[in-house]
Design a protein around this motif. Structure first.
Motif, PDB file in Angstrom:
ATOM      1  N   SER A 334       0.884  -1.064  -0.058  1.00  0.00           N
ATOM      2  CA  SER A 334       0.210   0.084   0.132  1.00  0.00           C
ATOM      3  C   SER A 334       0.928   1.232  -0.170  1.00  0.00           C
ATOM      4  O   SER A 334       0.571   2.319  -0.856  1.00  0.00           O
ATOM      5  CB  SER A 334      -1.048  -0.013   1.141  1.00  0.00           C
ATOM      6  OG  SER A 334      -1.813  -1.060   1.116  1.00  0.00           O
ATOM      7  N   ALA A 338       1.163   4.013  -2.824  1.00  0.00           N
ATOM      8  CA  ALA A 338       0.605   5.283  -2.622  1.00  0.00           C
ATOM      9  C   ALA A 338       1.955   6.171  -2.959  1.00  0.00           C
ATOM     10  O   ALA A 338       1.951   7.415  -3.404  1.00  0.00           O
ATOM     11  CB  ALA A 338       0.427   5.506  -1.188  1.00  0.00           C
ATOM     12  N   CYS A 393      -1.239  13.907   0.461  1.00  0.00           N
ATOM     13  CA  CYS A 393      -0.024  13.004   0.655  1.00  0.00           C
ATOM     14  C   CYS A 393       0.273  12.971   2.351  1.00  0.00           C
ATOM     15  O   CYS A 393       0.257  11.782   2.696  1.00  0.00           O
ATOM     16  CB  CYS A 393       1.234  13.465   0.039  1.00  0.00           C
ATOM     17  SG  CYS A 393       2.562  12.313  -0.133  1.00  0.00           S
ATOM     18  N   SER A 396      -2.785  11.333   3.973  1.00  0.00           N
ATOM     19  CA  SER A 396      -2.714   9.639   3.632  1.00  0.00           C
ATOM     20  C   SER A 396      -1.622   9.010   4.515  1.00  0.00           C
ATOM     21  O   SER A 396      -1.887   7.501   4.720  1.00  0.00           O
ATOM     22  CB  SER A 396      -2.592   9.574   2.058  1.00  0.00           C
ATOM     23  OG  SER A 396      -3.582  10.339   1.354  1.00  0.00           O
ATOM     24  N   ILE A 400      -2.291   5.346   6.545  1.00  0.00           N
ATOM     25  CA  ILE A 400      -1.777   4.167   6.253  1.00  0.00           C
ATOM     26  C   ILE A 400      -0.836   3.710   6.900  1.00  0.00           C
ATOM     27  O   ILE A 400      -0.823   2.609   7.663  1.00  0.00           O
ATOM     28  CB  ILE A 400      -0.841   4.237   4.833  1.00  0.00           C
ATOM     29  CG1 ILE A 400      -1.933   4.750   3.669  1.00  0.00           C
ATOM     30  CG2 ILE A 400      -0.120   3.118   4.383  1.00  0.00           C
ATOM     31  CD1 ILE A 400      -1.010   5.084   2.349  1.00  0.00           C
TER      32      ILE A 400
END
Length: 461
Positions: A334, A338, A393, A396, A400
């Motif tokens: 992930s 990303a 960014c 996120s 994550i």
């Protein structure tokens, strides 16, 4: 209407034959007078089981749903389901958690027992009985490999810890100018670089103080002598460790043993090269080889993991990471996707800005640093659209990275809690064993020296 009488542990239950036929594949669904459980004298089926637990079992046939009170242990539920031949799939959702939690706890306990109580490599009892040498080698092997095997093994591992700390301290201190002594002055170095023919000094960058320090100084005598002592200790330990290993072919399957071998070789080769620095600096290719070996010495930090058998917390941390490996792989995938995603976006968002993000590879570096909230500031957006991409960014990245932290923490807490219970159980059993041994000795009648009968000691425990 046929009535079936079932005697469970002295308590009689009555139900219809039609009710039990709802699940013909189970033990109760197949009952007949020819069954081994049928009591002809009492005209009923007798089961020597707990009648309190049979109520929920019979409730399955009456209502079609299998419920157990929450205070029942998962092991008890499993044993009853196996005896009555009922599939766990019939458990209600509200009661399934206890059963599945028991399965998970059982697996965790088995993993801990294998890690802490079973030795991966050991001599067999037959080998120790038939050979005194094997018995001595086994004692040495367990002393070096298993801290919990004896008090001597625990003392040795504490000594090993002290030597590892000293070795790490040497490696760290010798990089500081305060712990190095000058072997060549700066004027002499400048003269050699200008007029000399030694390639090593000609390649030195005078603007790099680390290169100058390495070329003109060496560690003080105290550090050098300490390094020799630690090298001798680790060499002797490796020799005895390998010589006493019961299965030598499997010795170097362990990454830590391979690292130990590389470190011992690297330490003695670098020590030999440092004895003749003049010969070393005249051979530039040998200097490169020397620097490679020096860089390998940083692997000595991995010797700390040899102590995870001494400290259960360190071993549990490694076990938690192993248990979470699939989740960590999912996180890595992930995170990689990303990073590529935001790297591509920031590249085109800053396309018309000439001095930022020359390619997507630089964007990947920026996205990794931003998502991990490190933020070096060496690369950053300058346009409005770039600010938006950068904010998304960073947000996120927090989402994550936050998910696997909870998974790791849960696995560590589970292992740690189960290990504490295991240690308490082991300690309790050891105390009970010593108490039982003392009591058994006290029950032995003393030698009767007169006509009085021997005293019998009774225990009320």
């Amino acid at each position: 209407m046929e009535i079936v009488r079932i005697n469970v542990g002295g308590t009689v239950f009555e139900t219809k034959k039609l009710t039990l036929s709802q699940y013909p594949q189970t033990l109760l669904g197949r009952l007949s007078p020819q069954s081994e459980f049928y009591d002809n004298r009492r005209q009923c089926y007798f089961f020597d089981r707990n009648p309190d637990i049979f109520g929920p079992i019979l409730g399955l046939y009456r209502t079609g749903t299998l419920h157990f009170p929450s205070f029942y242990c998962g092991a008890t539920i499993k044993q009853e389901l196996e005896f009555w031949e009922i599939s766990p799939k019939l458990l209600a959702e509200c009661c399934l958690q206890n059963y599945l939690q028991y399965e998970a706890d059982l697996q965790t306990t088995q993993t801990l027992n294998q890690a802490f109580e079973e030795y991966e490599l050991d001599y067999t009892d037959e080998e120790c009985r038939t050979s005194n040498i094997k018995r001595i080698l086994r004692k040495i092997w367990l002393t070096l490999e298993e801290p919990s095997s004896s008090r001597l093994a625990k003392v040795f591992n504490y000594i090993f810890l002290v030597v590892v700390i000293a070795s790490m301290a040497n490696f760290t201190l010798e990089s500081h100018p305060l712990f190095r002594k000058e072997t060549l002055s700066n004027d002499s170095l400048l003269y050699i670089i200008t007029y000399g023919d030694i390639r090593f000094f000609k390649e030195l960058n005078l603007q790099n103080p680390k290169e100058i320090m390495f070329g003109t100084t060496k560690p003080v005598d105290l550090l050098r002598h300490s390094e020799i002592v630690t090298s001798i200790f680790f060499t002797i330990e490796l020799i005895f460790h390998f010589a006493s290993c019961p299965r030598k072919g499997r010795f170097f399957r362990s990454p830590l043993n391979i690292i130990d071998l590389l470190l011992v070789v690297a330490m003695w080769v670098t020590f030999a090269l440092e004895q003749d620095l003049e010969f070393l600096v005249k051979n530039y290719e040998l200097v490169r080889f020397f620097l490679v070996l020096k860089s390998l010495l940083v692997l000595r930090l991995f010797r700390v993991f040899r102590l995870m058998k001494l400290y259960s917390g360190l071993r549990i941390m490694i076990m938690s990471v192993r248990a979470s490996i699939r989740d960590l792989l999912l996180l890595s995938m992930s995170f990689l996707v990303a990073s590529l995603f935001f790297a591509s976006f920031i590249y085109y968002a800053e396309f018309y800005v000439s001095d930022t993000f020359s390619d997507i590879f630089i964007g990947i570096w920026w996205s990794v640093i931003t998502m991990t909230t490190v933020g070096y500031g060496d690369m950053y957006p300058k346009s409005t659209l770039g600010y938006i991409v950068g904010g998304v960014c960073a947000f996120s990245g927090m989402l994550i990275l936050a998910m696997p932290v909870a998974i790791l923490a849960t696995n560590f807490s589970d292992f740690y809690h189960k290990n504490k219970l295991r240690e308490m159980k082991t300690s309790l059993f050891d105390q009970d064993g010593k108490k039982e041994e003392t009591l058994s000795l006290s029950r032995v009648s003393p030698i009767n020296t007169n006509d009085t009968p021997p005293v019998t000691v009774k225990c009320c425990c």
